[in-house]
Each structure stands twice: as structure tokens, then as C-alpha cells.
Design a protein around this motif. Structure first.
Motif, short mmCIF file in Angstrom:
data_model
loop_
_atom_site.label_atom_id
_atom_site.label_comp_id
_atom_site.label_asym_id
_atom_site.label_seq_id
_atom_site.Cartn_x
_atom_site.Cartn_y
_atom_site.Cartn_z
N THR A 16 0.79 -1.23 0.00
CA THR A 16 0.00 0.00 0.00
C THR A 16 0.83 1.29 0.00
OG1 THR A 16 -0.21 -0.20 2.41
CG2 THR A 16 -2.00 -1.08 1.07
N ALA A 17 2.02 1.29 0.60
CA ALA A 17 2.80 2.53 0.63
C ALA A 17 3.22 2.97 -0.77
CB ALA A 17 4.01 2.38 1.54
N PRO A 18 3.85 2.11 -1.59
CA PRO A 18 4.15 2.51 -2.96
C PRO A 18 2.89 2.82 -3.79
CG PRO A 18 5.49 0.64 -2.33
CD PRO A 18 4.47 0.81 -1.26
N ALA A 19 1.81 2.08 -3.54
CA ALA A 19 0.57 2.31 -4.28
C ALA A 19 0.04 3.72 -4.00
CB ALA A 19 -0.47 1.27 -3.91
N ILE A 20 0.05 4.12 -2.74
CA ILE A 20 -0.43 5.46 -2.39
C ILE A 20 0.48 6.53 -2.98
CG2 ILE A 20 -0.73 7.04 -0.44
CD1 ILE A 20 -1.72 4.58 1.17
N ALA A 21 1.79 6.28 -2.96
CA ALA A 21 2.73 7.23 -3.57
C ALA A 21 2.46 7.39 -5.06
CB ALA A 21 4.17 6.77 -3.33
N LEU A 22 2.18 6.29 -5.73
CA LEU A 22 1.86 6.35 -7.16
C LEU A 22 0.58 7.13 -7.40
CD1 LEU A 22 2.46 5.43 -10.08
CD2 LEU A 22 1.17 3.33 -9.59
N THR A 54 1.43 16.91 3.08
CA THR A 54 1.77 16.32 4.38
C THR A 54 2.36 14.93 4.20
OG1 THR A 54 0.08 17.57 5.58
CG2 THR A 54 0.86 15.54 6.60
N MET A 55 1.73 14.11 3.35
CA MET A 55 2.22 12.76 3.16
C MET A 55 3.57 12.76 2.45
SD MET A 55 1.99 9.58 3.70
CE MET A 55 0.33 9.30 4.33
N ILE A 56 3.79 13.69 1.52
CA ILE A 56 5.10 13.78 0.86
C ILE A 56 6.20 14.02 1.90
CG2 ILE A 56 6.52 15.15 -0.71
CD1 ILE A 56 4.02 15.63 -2.40
N GLU A 57 5.94 14.93 2.83
CA GLU A 57 6.93 15.24 3.85
C GLU A 57 7.17 14.02 4.76
OE1 GLU A 57 9.66 17.27 6.32
OE2 GLU A 57 9.02 17.45 4.23
N GLU A 58 6.12 13.29 5.09
CA GLU A 58 6.29 12.11 5.94
C GLU A 58 7.00 10.99 5.19
OE1 GLU A 58 5.40 12.27 9.48
OE2 GLU A 58 5.72 14.19 8.48
N PHE A 98 9.53 8.71 -5.76
CA PHE A 98 8.38 9.61 -5.91
C PHE A 98 8.82 10.93 -6.57
CE2 PHE A 98 5.81 13.13 -4.34
CZ PHE A 98 4.51 12.70 -4.63
N ASN A 99 10.03 11.37 -6.31
CA ASN A 99 10.50 12.65 -6.85
C ASN A 99 10.82 12.60 -8.34
OD1 ASN A 99 10.27 14.47 -4.77
ND2 ASN A 99 12.23 13.94 -3.86
N GLN A 100 10.81 11.41 -8.92
CA GLN A 100 11.02 11.30 -10.36
C GLN A 100 9.74 11.66 -11.11
OE1 GLN A 100 12.24 7.27 -11.10
NE2 GLN A 100 14.19 7.47 -10.00
N PRO A 101 9.83 12.00 -12.41
CA PRO A 101 8.62 12.19 -13.20
C PRO A 101 7.77 10.92 -13.19
CG PRO A 101 10.54 13.01 -14.38
CD PRO A 101 11.06 12.28 -13.18
N LEU A 102 6.47 11.07 -13.40
CA LEU A 102 5.55 9.94 -13.29
C LEU A 102 5.97 8.76 -14.17
CD1 LEU A 102 2.94 8.66 -12.23
CD2 LEU A 102 1.72 9.80 -14.10
N ASP A 103 6.33 9.02 -15.42
CA ASP A 103 6.71 7.93 -16.31
C ASP A 103 7.93 7.19 -15.81
OD1 ASP A 103 4.61 8.48 -17.99
OD2 ASP A 103 5.79 9.68 -19.40
N ASP A 104 8.89 7.92 -15.23
CA ASP A 104 10.09 7.27 -14.67
C ASP A 104 9.74 6.49 -13.40
OD1 ASP A 104 11.58 8.36 -16.70
OD2 ASP A 104 12.32 10.04 -15.51
N MET A 105 8.83 7.05 -12.61
CA MET A 105 8.40 6.36 -11.40
C MET A 105 7.72 5.03 -11.76
SD MET A 105 5.81 7.74 -8.43
CE MET A 105 5.45 6.77 -6.96
N ILE A 106 6.91 5.05 -12.79
CA ILE A 106 6.24 3.83 -13.25
C ILE A 106 7.27 2.83 -13.77
CG2 ILE A 106 4.71 2.90 -15.03
CD1 ILE A 106 3.01 5.43 -14.69
N ALA A 107 8.24 3.31 -14.54
CA ALA A 107 9.26 2.43 -15.10
C ALA A 107 10.10 1.76 -14.02
CB ALA A 107 10.16 3.22 -16.06
N ASN A 108 10.30 2.46 -12.90
CA ASN A 108 11.14 1.94 -11.80
C ASN A 108 10.32 1.45 -10.62
OD1 ASN A 108 13.88 2.57 -12.84
ND2 ASN A 108 13.12 4.67 -12.80
#
Length: 445
Positions: A88-94, A206-210, A222-232
Motif C-alpha cells: 500500500t505505501a508505494p501504491a499510495i505514492a503512485l 503532508t504525506m510527501i513530507e512524511e 516519488f521525486n522522479q517524473p511519473l513515467d520514470d516512477m512507473i518504469a522503476n
């Protein structure tokens, strides 16, 4: 406020009804609508369709689309697919990244995260609690919802709150994941422990900071562009939001909810959630119960007769029957583990397999032949294919089939049939406006 529904779980504790290929969020357990559809209808009291994002994975995409379209066509525009299962943590970040980059919403926006397979009632009180959580989230808190425990459940996580009332919500002192029975009993007696509902409300910033403070591996991706985040995405740690953030953050508060809630995490919890007859039975389907008390009996395809039974769970599917004593349903996971170790197909999928074009059910299978029931949605088709050791015979039961065999195209109507010789390219299409239903007989060497 935006809503993020997590619908990528496999729901294996409800085997044999729920399986990896068709998990519990898509099941109609004691109602005409699936748990996912009930969740969507509940959340439409909180947000408009355009503000609801459904997160699932490629395997469940066609199921999700079918379910969503029955509730609202608008919802189908906001289905996000996880590249890999990472809890769930990576899913919420996505989901947050998608909201920021694709939906162009502000980091100050409040996000309500909830599972897709819970039962919650009454809806009116639930909506009021969510509105309270939204106000708390705008003050910089991460809000979770606590359910007053009714009994010492060992399958749930627990939240311990402090005594200070901050306006209907309380600081969380500690999370405890699935305690043993003695510990759960102690939690009940102490009174300031609540079941963890798995629902959260927070502003994205708030969640980004946590994440930065508590889960740097996730924050970095999470700080990468969305397409890069998906690729990785497969590089993300496999971790729940409870372990990654909630247990570490100093900003978590809980709202105790005085409503009915169940995550339907086992057959025991389903029994508790459904209405009982005069003998405390939950009977679903064609069941003849004689001198039977306090049982859950679910029929799928054939008559079930019970005599002189008490405190049992009986679940029947096309290819498996589960019989377990009430109170022991959490042990179903051990059965499933053994089935997987033996590479049994019953651990993964049902005899009916759902596809983007429709569904296919194995009716009979013996050495040398297989009989299937195939349903093709209006306007859909099965891709061109070829089988080198298999002859097929298609009998149309309902609708009209457009059949391509090599370079020949023909229309086959109800009560008509066609043969497809082995080593011949062929395609099946439904050109009509009603589902096409055929019986397929395969002969193979």
C-alpha cells in the motif's frame, strides 16, 4: 477532496470463492453488487466521479472496467494501473504522483485513501466522519479511522489512542499488527485500543513530507517524473503504509467511528457481517438445512443439504469445497499455501476465467477432449489464433457469431455450428448487440 481506492489486492483468505485471478473485491457476497461496486456507491456520497481514482493492476483491469461502468461511465476515465505489486505505501505514492502530474491538482489537496472491499454502514454517519477527517487533515494531520473492537480479533491491526480529545480525533500512540489472542483480549479490556480500518485522510503535501522523513526509498522514486516512477516501480520496497509511515510519524491522529465496519478478511467476518435466520444461520443459494445452527453455507452450482451441524462454514465453488469450523477461518491461508506449493490451479483461478472480451468456463475435461462455455461481449472479439494439435467445434447457443477461418468469413446463428480444423488460423467475433454464447468442444491428441 480526492478519493483513492486501492483495488489491487488478491483477497486470498476468502478462498475458494476469492482467488488470485478473481479476488474478493469483485465478488457479490450476499448482495446483488460486488464489494467494489458497494464501495464506489458509498464514495459517491463524498466525491464526484471525476474526483475518484481507482488503483488496480493490469490483471484486474477488465474486471475493474466492467464493475465501474455499471456504476458510472465517468469513473472509467480514472483507472490507474500499478506496474507491479508493492503493497500500500508505494501504491499510495503512485496515486499521489498521478494526481499531481496528470490531474494537475494542488499539493494542498486532501486525499482520502480507502480499500475496495469493506462493508460500512450506515453511509450517512460514515460521510460525517470523513468530513471531520478532511478538516483535521487540513490542519496538517494524517487521519486514520478506528473501529471499537467487538471481540478479540487476531486478524486485524490495532490502534492505541491517547486520552486528549482534539475535536473528535485523538493522537495515536501506537499501532499493533495482528496480535495474538491474549494480547487482543487485553486490548479490549484496556478500552483505548481500536481496530485499524485501513482508511486514511491527509493532504498530499503532508504525506510527501512524511515519506521524506520515514520512507526515503519511496520518497526518492516519488521525486522522479511519473513515467520514470512507473518504469522503476518494481524497485519500490514491498511495504504497507502502516509500517512505512503510520508507525513512525508524529502527525497521526485517529477518529473513533461508531458505525458498523468489516474488512471481510475471513469467512468468520463475512458470517458476522450478514443477516442471520432464526437459527443463526447465514444461507446463500440452494441449501436445505436440517437441524443446522450457527452455520455459514454458500452454494454456487449444486444443492447443498446439511443435517445436525453447528458452527461450521461450508463454501462450494465449481471445483472446490471448503469446510471449516467457525473461529478457525484464518487457517484457510495454510490450505492455500499448500495448494500453491503443489502448483494446483485451484489456488489461482476458477473454472470460469474473465477476459477483456468476455468469459470462458470449463464445463468438462477428460483426456482427449475439453468442453467450454464461451461468452463474448457485444462488439468484442477473440484475437486471431492457431492450434496445431486441436480441432474445435463451435455451437451457437445465443446471439450471432462472426467466424473467420483462414480467409473465409461466415455468420453462425443460434442452433447452428461450425468446425475449426487444427493448424488453421481462426477468429471469433460478436457483431451483435447482445452477448454471444457458444459451446466449444475441443478434441486434441
Amino acid at each position: 477532496m480526492k478519493v483513492l481506492i486501492l483495488a489491487g489486492g488478491s483477497g486470498t483468505r476468502l478462498w475458494p470463492a476469492s482467488r488470485e485471478a478473481y479476488p474478493k473485491q469483485f465478488l457479490k457476497l450476499g448482495g446483488k453488487k460486488s464489494l467494489l461496486q458497494q464501495t464506489l456507491e458509498r464514495l459517491l456520497n463524498i466525491a464526484s466521479p471525476k474526483d475518484i481514482l481507482l488503483l488496480t493492476n493490469e490483471k484486474y483491469k477488465s474486471h475493474a472496467l466492467s464493475e465501474v461502468n455499471e456504476i458510472s461511465k465517468e469513473l472509467a476515465d480514472n483507472i490507474l494501473l500499478e506496474p507491479a505489486r508493492r503493497n500500500t505505501a508505494p501504491a499510495i505514492a503512485l496515486g499521489m504522483k498521478y494526481c499531481l502530474e496528470r490531474l494537475r491538482i494542488s499539493p494542498e489537496e486532501v486525499l482520502f485513501v480507502c480499500p475496495s472491499d469493506h462493508i460500512i454502514k450506515p453511509v450517512e454517519k460514515f460521510v460525517k466522519y470523513v468530513k471531520l477527517a478532511e478538516n483535521a487533515a487540513r490542519q496538517g494531520y494524517i487521519v486514520t479511522f478506528g473501529i471499537k473492537p467487538l471481540y478479540p480479533e487476531t486478524g486485524y491491526g490495532y490502534i492505541k489512542i491517547t486520552g486528549e480529545d482534539l475535536g473528535g480525533y485523538y493522537l495515536v500512540e501506537r499501532f499493533t499488527e495482528k496480535p495474538d489472542l491474549e494480547t487482543a483480549k487485553r486490548f479490549l479490556s484496556e478500552g483505548n485500543y481500536f481496530w485499524n480500518s485501513g482508511m486514511f485522510v491527509f493532504t498530499i503535501e503532508t504525506m510527501i513530507e512524511e515519506l521524506r522523513l520515514c520512507a526515503p526509498e519511496i520518497y526518492q522514486l516519488f521525486n522522479q517524473p511519473l513515467d520514470d516512477m512507473i518504469a522503476n516501480f518494481s524497485k519500490m520496497p514491498d511495504i504497507s503504509i502502516d509500517y512505512a509511515v503510520m508507525e513512525k510519524s508524529k502527525k497521526v491522529v485517529a477518529i473513533p467511528m461508531d458505525i458498523y465496519w468489516s474488512d471481510i478478511g475471513s469467512w468468520d467476518s463475512l458470517y458476522n457481517a450478514l443477516d442471520k435466520d432464526e437459527k443463526a444461520n447465514v444461507i446463500l443459494g440452494d441449501v436445505l438445512a436440517k437441524d443446522t445452527e450457527s452455520c455459514l453455507v454458500i452454494e454456487n452450482k449444486r444443492l447443498i443439504a446439511t443435517i445436525d451441524l453447528k458452527d461450521l462454514i461450508i463454501v462450494e465453488t465449481d471445483d472446490a469445497i471448503l469446510i471449516v469450523k467457525r473461529g478457525s477461518a484464518q487457517k484457510v491461508k495454510h490450505v492455500l499455501e499448500e495448494l500453491k506449493a503443489k502448483s494446483r490451479v485451484e489456488a489461482i483461478e476458477h473454472r470460469t476465467v474473465y477476459c477483456p472480451w468476455g468469459e470462458c468456463t470449463i464445463l468438462e475435461e477428460r483426456p482427449g477432449y475439453k468442453i467450454k462455455r464461451i461468452v463474448v461481449k457485444p462488439g468484442a472479439s477473440i484475437d486471431l489464433q492457431i492450434h496445431h494439435n486441436q480441432n474445435k467445434h463451435w455451437i451457437v447457443v445465443k446471439g450471432t457469431a462472426k467466424v473467420t477461418i483462414e480467409d473465409k468469413v461466415m455468420y453462425v446463428h443460434e442452433n447452428e455450428s461450425v468446425c475449426v480444423p487444427k493448424s488453421t488460423p481462426h477468429r471469433l467475433e460478436n457483431p451483435g448487440e447482445i452477448p454471444l454464447e457458444i459451446i466449444e468442444v475441443q478434441n486434441s491428441e
